[in-house]
Write an enzyme that holds these catalytic residues in place. Structure first.
Site, PDB file in Angstrom:
ATOM      1  N   GLY A 248      -6.742  -2.477  -8.630  1.00 22.69           N
ATOM      2  CA  GLY A 248      -7.261  -3.829  -8.430  1.00 22.69           C
ATOM      3  C   GLY A 248      -6.138  -4.859  -8.480  1.00 22.69           C
TER       4      GLY A 248
ATOM      5  CD  GLU B 188      16.347  11.650   8.138  1.00 24.06           C
ATOM      6  OE1 GLU B 188      16.112  12.736   8.669  1.00 24.06           O
ATOM      7  OE2 GLU B 188      17.366  11.394   7.514  1.00 24.06           O
TER       8      GLU B 188
END
Ligand code: FAD
Length: 410
Positions: free
Chosen positions: A366, A390
């Site tokens: 939250g 990558e």
């Protein structure tokens, strides 16, 4: 003999050595990396004291990384990297960034080059050294074939002269040894490229802009400028004979073999997947523990199906990502070709899992999850890199799509 008796043994048990190594790395990650994570994320600097601690215990060392790379099952590196990145991804990349340069030399270089340059990418306690692999450029990210950095050979002096600008290099400019991908024959695109070792202190190599990033901020990322950089002939990774033979094959219409940068990325993809699994697992564990303690409406929030189901999905996808990663690492170690782009599958799935799981962890925490008082916010920022570097997720899908259809998907 029955089929059962003939079947080779299949086991997901880690060897005793790998389990011992895993627990040792985990302990370092829990006691040294994790406590330092928030500080170095804020400082956005290479965490030299952590590297020093890691060097002292032998974790930041060529011996350790090479030992895991050559571990017989193939699982040494993914297991180690998962634990390091479970500790923290930014510091994790500072600790492992040199490996990409090392792999570039190890997978394409001669034995002399491996013996000479790899130790200079790691150093030792009191004398930490770094390596950087420089492929990407401002106009050549996914499109590796568009690399403009040029390497020209001078017969007279047996030197290569390099000019160009590299972007996004991990450890770029602060590394002792840079491995630079350059074009030796621009007409051939990516097939006309080669990698070059730039020794420490070479004139003409300098750091350009240092990037301020969304995540993995303890890892240094910068441009590398090459201005008439001269390196001896023996700094061409793999040697001139091999390059000349490849160029001659191409001139006569033959196949080029694998490209330098691609070969490096292919080998490193399961390793990057393991990094993503580590971050995802860290966020999952934090959210799971939080959900069992935080109470709303008079009960732990984890007792709500909405929260428990989220945790169920998180745990399931992390295990699936790890299995894809281990499969690819095992295949690579045992010489199986990635016929269905299994390396890309592991990187794609683990990267996307890390982003989703860290986002779900914030949801479970939250408001707390959205603040820098709790680590899942940092993990979420860190996780995003795994769908970008990558090879982006789209590029991984392109590679997998081509492999599974056999079509020239574009
Ligand atoms: C923190 C960090 C560290 C890095 N470290 C290194 C390093 O050490 N060494 C190194 O060489 N590089 C490094 N990189 C570079 C990295 O590999 C590139 O950023 C990456 O390959 C993407 O290239 P790009 O950023 O130019 O994006 P682009 O290629 O411009 O892509 C932009 C978008 O277009 C999409 N796209 C592009 N082409 C296609 C296509 N054909 N089909 C579908 N979609 C497409 C991409 O998926 C992406 O979503 C690093 C990057 C970062 C952010």
């Amino acid at each position: 003999m029955s089929e059962d008796q003939q079947a080779p043994a299949f086991s997901l048990d880690l060897s005793e050595d790998t389990r011992t190594m895993r627990d040792w790395v985990h302990d370092f990650a829990a006691t040294v990396i994790r406590p330092a994570a928030a500080e170095w994320d804020e400082r956005e600097e290479t965490p030299w004291p952590v590297l020093e601690e890691a060097a002292k215990v032998g974790l930041y060392s060529l011996d350790f990384f090479a030992g895991q790379w050559f571990e017989p099952t193939g699982l040494g590196t993914p297991v180690a990297f998962e634990e390091i990145f479970w500790g923290d991804a930014g510091i994790g990349l500072a600790l492992t960034g040199s490996c990409l340069a090392a792999v570039a030399v190890a997978s394409n270089g001669t034995n002399e080059q491996i013996g000479e340059w790899l130790p200079q990418m790691f150093g030792g306690p009191g004398d930490i050294k770094l390596g950087a692999f420089c492929s990407s450029e401002p106009d050549a990210g996914s499109d590796v074939g568009a690399i403009r950095t040029r390497a020209v050979y001078s017969e007279a002096t047996d030197e290569w002269v390099l000019n160009g600008t590299k972007a996004w290099a991990t450890n770029g400019g602060i590394a002792n040894v840079h491995v630079v991908v350059a074009s030796v024959d621009p007409d051939l695109g990516s097939r006309g490229q080669a990698s070059f070792i730039i020794p420490p202190g070479t004139r003409g190599l300098s750091q350009g802009q240092k990037f301020r990033k969304h995540g993995i901020r303890a890892s240094h990322t910068a441009e590398v400028v090459l201005d008439d950089v001269r390196v001896p002939g023996h700094c061409l990774v793999g040697g001139k004979e091999k390059l000349d033979a490849r160029l001659a094959r191409l001139a006569s219409g033959g196949a080029a073999g694998e490209q330098a940068a691609m070969k490096t990325f292919e080998a490193s993809r399961p390793t990057v997947a393991a990094m993503a699994v580590g971050v995802a697992r860290a966020a999952f564990e934090y959210a799971r523990d939080y959900a069992t303690q935080r109470e709303q409406f008079g009960k732990p929030i984890g007792q709500n199906q909405a929260v428990a189901y989220m945790l169920a999905d998180m745990g399931t996808s992390i295990d699936a990502a790890r299995l894809l990663t281990w499969r690819a690492a095992w295949m690579a170690r045992h010489g199986h070709k990635f016929t269905s782009a299994e390396g890309s599958m592991s990187k794609l799935f683990a990267g996307e899992t890390a982003v989703r799981v860290t986002e779900q962890a914030i949801q479970i925490l939250g408001g707390n999850g959205y603040t820098r008082e709790y680590p899942v916010e940092r993990m979420h920022r860190d996780a995003k890199i795994f769908t970008i570097f990558e090879g982006t997720s789209e590029i991984q899908r392109l590679i997998i799509g081509r492999a599974v259809t056999g079509l020239p998907v574009r």
